[in-house]
Enzyme design. Structure first.
Site, PDB file in Angstrom:
ATOM      1  N   CYS A 141     -10.937 -26.818  -9.948  1.00 62.05           N
ATOM      2  CA  CYS A 141     -12.125 -26.785  -9.072  1.00 62.05           C
ATOM      3  C   CYS A 141     -13.330 -26.662  -9.997  1.00 62.05           C
ATOM      4  CB  CYS A 141     -12.063 -25.610  -8.116  1.00 62.05           C
ATOM      5  SG  CYS A 141     -10.456 -25.388  -7.304  1.00 62.05           S
ATOM      6  N   ALA A 142     -13.694 -27.757 -10.673  1.00 61.91           N
ATOM      7  CA  ALA A 142     -14.502 -27.674 -11.885  1.00 61.91           C
ATOM      8  C   ALA A 142     -16.020 -27.585 -11.702  1.00 61.91           C
ATOM      9  CB  ALA A 142     -14.185 -28.867 -12.795  1.00 61.91           C
ATOM     10  N   GLY A 145     -19.445 -27.096 -13.509  1.00 56.82           N
ATOM     11  CA  GLY A 145     -19.054 -27.564 -14.835  1.00 56.82           C
ATOM     12  C   GLY A 145     -19.236 -26.577 -15.973  1.00 56.82           C
ATOM     13  N   GLY A 146     -19.773 -25.409 -15.704  1.00 52.56           N
ATOM     14  CA  GLY A 146     -20.015 -24.420 -16.766  1.00 52.56           C
ATOM     15  C   GLY A 146     -18.760 -24.014 -17.516  1.00 52.56           C
ATOM     16  N   LYS A 147     -17.672 -23.792 -16.774  1.00 52.67           N
ATOM     17  CA  LYS A 147     -16.427 -23.367 -17.432  1.00 52.67           C
ATOM     18  C   LYS A 147     -15.779 -24.534 -18.181  1.00 52.67           C
ATOM     19  CE  LYS A 147     -15.621 -19.528 -14.243  1.00 52.67           C
ATOM     20  NZ  LYS A 147     -16.805 -19.756 -13.395  1.00 52.67           N
ATOM     21  N   GLU A 164     -12.955 -32.106  -8.928  1.00 52.77           N
ATOM     22  CA  GLU A 164     -13.821 -31.506  -7.904  1.00 52.77           C
ATOM     23  C   GLU A 164     -13.761 -32.357  -6.649  1.00 52.77           C
ATOM     24  OE1 GLU A 164     -15.742 -29.354  -5.591  1.00 52.77           O
ATOM     25  OE2 GLU A 164     -15.522 -28.553  -7.629  1.00 52.77           O
ATOM     26  N   ASP A 195      -7.962 -33.882  -3.789  1.00 57.08           N
ATOM     27  CA  ASP A 195      -7.775 -32.629  -3.065  1.00 57.08           C
ATOM     28  C   ASP A 195      -6.930 -31.731  -3.974  1.00 57.08           C
ATOM     29  OD1 ASP A 195      -6.881 -30.529  -1.445  1.00 57.08           O
ATOM     30  OD2 ASP A 195      -6.796 -31.784   0.347  1.00 57.08           O
ATOM     31  N   ASP A 213     -10.680 -21.941 -10.694  1.00 58.32           N
ATOM     32  CA  ASP A 213     -11.898 -21.205 -10.361  1.00 58.32           C
ATOM     33  C   ASP A 213     -12.178 -21.523  -8.891  1.00 58.32           C
ATOM     34  OD1 ASP A 213     -14.147 -19.575 -10.964  1.00 58.32           O
ATOM     35  OD2 ASP A 213     -15.391 -21.365 -11.103  1.00 58.32           O
ATOM     36  N   CYS A 267     -15.904 -15.575  -7.793  1.00 58.15           N
ATOM     37  CA  CYS A 267     -17.137 -14.801  -8.016  1.00 58.15           C
ATOM     38  C   CYS A 267     -17.450 -13.959  -6.775  1.00 58.15           C
ATOM     39  CB  CYS A 267     -18.299 -15.707  -8.394  1.00 58.15           C
ATOM     40  SG  CYS A 267     -18.558 -17.088  -7.283  1.00 58.15           S
TER      41      CYS A 267
END
Length: 336
Positions: A141-142, A145-147, A164, A195, A213, A267
């Site tokens: 679940c990118a 894109g930070g990770k 994604e 999916d 994530d 988060c």
């Protein structure tokens, strides 16, 4: 340097976000029960954006010694100074104790950005994943894109699959990758819109490392929902998230090779989306084992505040004044 000061002062003059009372009331009820007296200090940070801190992840593909000098002048210092089990030399992240946001860089086609602004706790799932050169990696679940960017600061995966499902978020992910990753390396990254619940069946046992994530009730942004109807709808849909998160984990384990590692992160502070999902998953999968990440937590305890009483395979970062990182839940699992 003067330009940075001007931009920083500009951001200070912006109108303050408004708290969404419907969401705050909901959180008040839930988190007073789950976190007890700790919730009061966490709430004080989450509801007061002026005390939020932002970390600066440097882009090793667009290095600038001038930038590092500027950060030093502005009171930033390297994060993660403790004896971490995994900390690649090229992963450089700067933080400072005082709040405030460094100016973001705009996307420019054909030009790489020098840094990425993020919540420093967002790097903990990446450090827990321990990616090494040549490994096949899936970021399930990118977006935004930070990770994914952080993983590429750590190592050069053999195949790197960033997925994604959501259309607009997928476009955001592609733009982030284009802003940070040079040719020809960018050609080794696969960006898909599958999916996430089906990837395990489509790509069984293809990866050595998987990051989940997961979509979650994002406590920071939900508290500032501008539309009360949207906020009410989100809170109603919140009950369905653990089911989705469980399905994503089940798919991720199928996509993982035996002996491979999976890191799950959110988060949110919500126990239903964190420990409860992981406990249910461990109890229902005989080929999955928890992995101890308490050593990592101890090594960064100077910079982050963690909820006490967690199991050794999980951690929860609690935002506090002067350490306004998180919320960030991280759990690590291994496929047998």
């Amino acid at each position: 340097f003067l330009l940075f000061l001007k931009l920083e002062n500009k951001t200070k003059g912006k109108p303050q976000k408004q708290i969404c009372q419907v969401v705050l009331d909901h959180f008040e009820k839930q988190y007073t029960t789950e976190l007890g007296h700790t919730w009061t200090s966490v709430r004080d940070v989450l509801t007061y954006p002026l005390c939020w801190q932002y970390a600066i992840l440097l882009n090793k593909f667009s290095q600038s010694s001038e930038l590092e000098n500027t950060l030093g002048v502005k009171g930033y210092h390297p994060a993660f100074q403790g004896p971490l089990p995994y900390l690649p030399a090229l992963l450089k992240c700067y933080i400072r104790r005082t709040p405030g946001r460094f100016p973001a860089q705009k996307h420019q086609a054909g030009k790489l950005k020098e840094y990425y602004l993020l919540n420093a706790a967002s790097l903990l799932p990446v450090l827990a994943l321990e990616v090494k050169d040549g490994e096949d990696v899936l970021d399930l679940c990118a977006a935004p894109g930070g990770k994914s960017i952080a993983i590429l600061q750590c190592a050069y995966p053999g195949n790197f699959h960033c997925n994604e499902y959501d259309d607009s978020r997928s476009r955001w992910l592609k733009q982030t990758i284009e802003s940070f990753i040079p040719y020809p390396l960018i050609n080794l990254i696969t960006v898909s819109k599958l999916d996430g619940r089906q990837i395990g069946d489509l790509k069984p046992e293809l990866y050595e490392k998987v990051l989940v994530d997961a979509p979650c009730s994002n406590d920071r942004s939900w508290l500032f929902s501008s539309d009360i109807q949207q906020a009410t709808l989100r809170l109603m849909q919140r009950k369905e998230l653990p089911s989705l998160q469980f399905q994503l984990l089940r798919s991720a384990i199928k996509a993982l090779r035996p002996g491979g590692s999976l890191v799950y992160s959110t988060c949110t502070l919500s126990r239903a989306e964190n420990s409860d999902v992981i406990n249910l998953f461990l109890n229902s999968c005989s080929n999955v084992m928890p992995v101890d990440i308490s050593g990592m937590a101890r090594a960064v305890s100077q910079e982050f505040t963690f909820l006490s009483g967690m199991q050794q395979h999980e951690l929860l970062v609690l935002p506090q004044k002067g350490r306004a990182w998180g919320p960030m839940y991280v759990a690590k699992l291994k496929k047998m």
